[in-house]
Motif scaffolding. Sequence first.
Motif, PDB file in Angstrom:
ATOM      1  N   GLN A   1       0.844  -1.189   0.000  1.00 44.04           N
ATOM      2  CA  GLN A   1       0.000   0.000   0.000  1.00 44.04           C
ATOM      3  C   GLN A   1       0.883   1.244   0.000  1.00 44.04           C
ATOM      4  N   SER A   2       0.556   2.213  -0.836  1.00 36.27           N
ATOM      5  CA  SER A   2       1.347   3.438  -0.921  1.00 36.27           C
ATOM      6  C   SER A   2       0.527   4.526  -1.597  1.00 36.27           C
ATOM      7  N   ASN A   3       0.829   5.764  -1.238  1.00 34.73           N
ATOM      8  CA  ASN A   3       0.173   6.935  -1.815  1.00 34.73           C
ATOM      9  C   ASN A   3       1.145   7.628  -2.761  1.00 34.73           C
ATOM     10  N   LEU A   4       0.708   7.955  -3.963  1.00 38.22           N
ATOM     11  CA  LEU A   4       1.575   8.608  -4.938  1.00 38.22           C
ATOM     12  C   LEU A   4       2.020   9.998  -4.488  1.00 38.22           C
ATOM     13  N   LEU A   5       1.342  10.561  -3.495  1.00 35.85           N
ATOM     14  CA  LEU A   5       1.710  11.888  -3.004  1.00 35.85           C
ATOM     15  C   LEU A   5       2.670  11.822  -1.824  1.00 35.85           C
ATOM     16  N   ALA A   6       3.117  10.624  -1.476  1.00 35.13           N
ATOM     17  CA  ALA A   6       4.082  10.445  -0.394  1.00 35.13           C
ATOM     18  C   ALA A   6       5.302   9.709  -0.942  1.00 35.13           C
ATOM     19  N   PRO A   7       6.501   9.993  -0.413  1.00 37.70           N
ATOM     20  CA  PRO A   7       7.693   9.289  -0.893  1.00 37.70           C
ATOM     21  C   PRO A   7       7.560   7.781  -0.665  1.00 37.70           C
TER      22      PRO A   7
END
Length: 409
Positions: free
Chosen positions: A190-196
């Motif tokens: 899981q990851s957000n494109l707006l976070a590194p």
Amino acid sequence: MSGELDPRLLTRAREVVAAITGFRDDAIATEAMERVVRAELTRGRSAGDLLGELLQPVSPLSATLARSVLVGETYFFRQPEHFRFISQEGVPAALRRGALALRGWSAGCATGEEAYSLAACLQSSLPHGFPVEVLGTDLQESSLETARRATYGSWSRRESAPRLFPLYVELGDREVQILPVVRRVTTFAQSNLLAPLPERFGRFDFILCRNVLTYFTPAARDAAITLLSRTLNPGGLLFLGAVEVDRVPPGMVREGPPELQCFRLLAPGESVAPSSRTRASDRARAPEKPERPAPPATKPARAAAAPPPEPSRIHLTALERIEEGDEVGATAVLEALVRQSPDYLPGLLELALLRERSGAREAAVPLMRTLRSRAERLPPDQLVDGPEALPARFYQASADAYLNQGTLE
């Protein structure tokens, strides 16, 4: 519960969703948010309770609202030209650079079809046993759970996307399962494109982030591209959707035909050759060649009317205003350009994308239709003059990709 919802609650919900996803206001499905809010109210929670939770920096309700508006359209080997380019051009180039392993990232992978497609592409393009790793990330954990199961139905296999490389086995008439050799090299997180991206995931030779950023605000899109480029190895390739950016990202150069929307990260010390890749604003500021002074006239002459500026020069003026943050001024310049030169394809595309970024999609669609109609009249490989000389097929492909986008709901 069918009554009116507290407008303060919906306004705050929209603010939270925009902050998490980076979506433009018109890309946030109001109906999806309202369904979440009504479900919470049905469980007995009050509007004040929900509003209080949404005022917290992070909350379960915020995450649920963000997930509700995400767009999960994906299938195997979508945009097959990208996978062909990786196999035929990208992999050989990486091997020439001396790569000892190849790593790919499917950023915004939804239910995983793209990540597995990339893994199969890399494995089939390399000598047997050459190390390959592929990461798929998405904001929605439930989508990642589907990806990890690696079993898909007919919706993941489209006739428009050929089966380019060995990827799955049939489980019957309706289901397929990803080959074990492809599953072994593919992981999901899981990851957000707006976070590194966490450093433990390392760097990549190939990143696919396609048909995601089209929903982002300009600021969120630029931030996401910056974060993506930071995870590339020097010489690595970033693939974007057809109408997600209208110029080369900083520190990168275009690779392949322009409609491919493939960009290579420059190696340390590598400079961009002075060509069509030169930044438009730099060319706009380039000094003009000095003209030889005219001989003195023997008698007063009537001043000749100055010719109108070339369309590309007006276009460069608009690009300068965009870079300065003056989108209103840029819009006025581009509108005048389109009136003066209605067949100037770069101006039509620039104005359409500017209106799209400002949230005026209803004004962008007619421009894209006009662009497609006029591009279709030209030979596909005919170069069209502009800040960057691009073939007519680039403008047709950009218009087609924009007009064929699925609905957001």
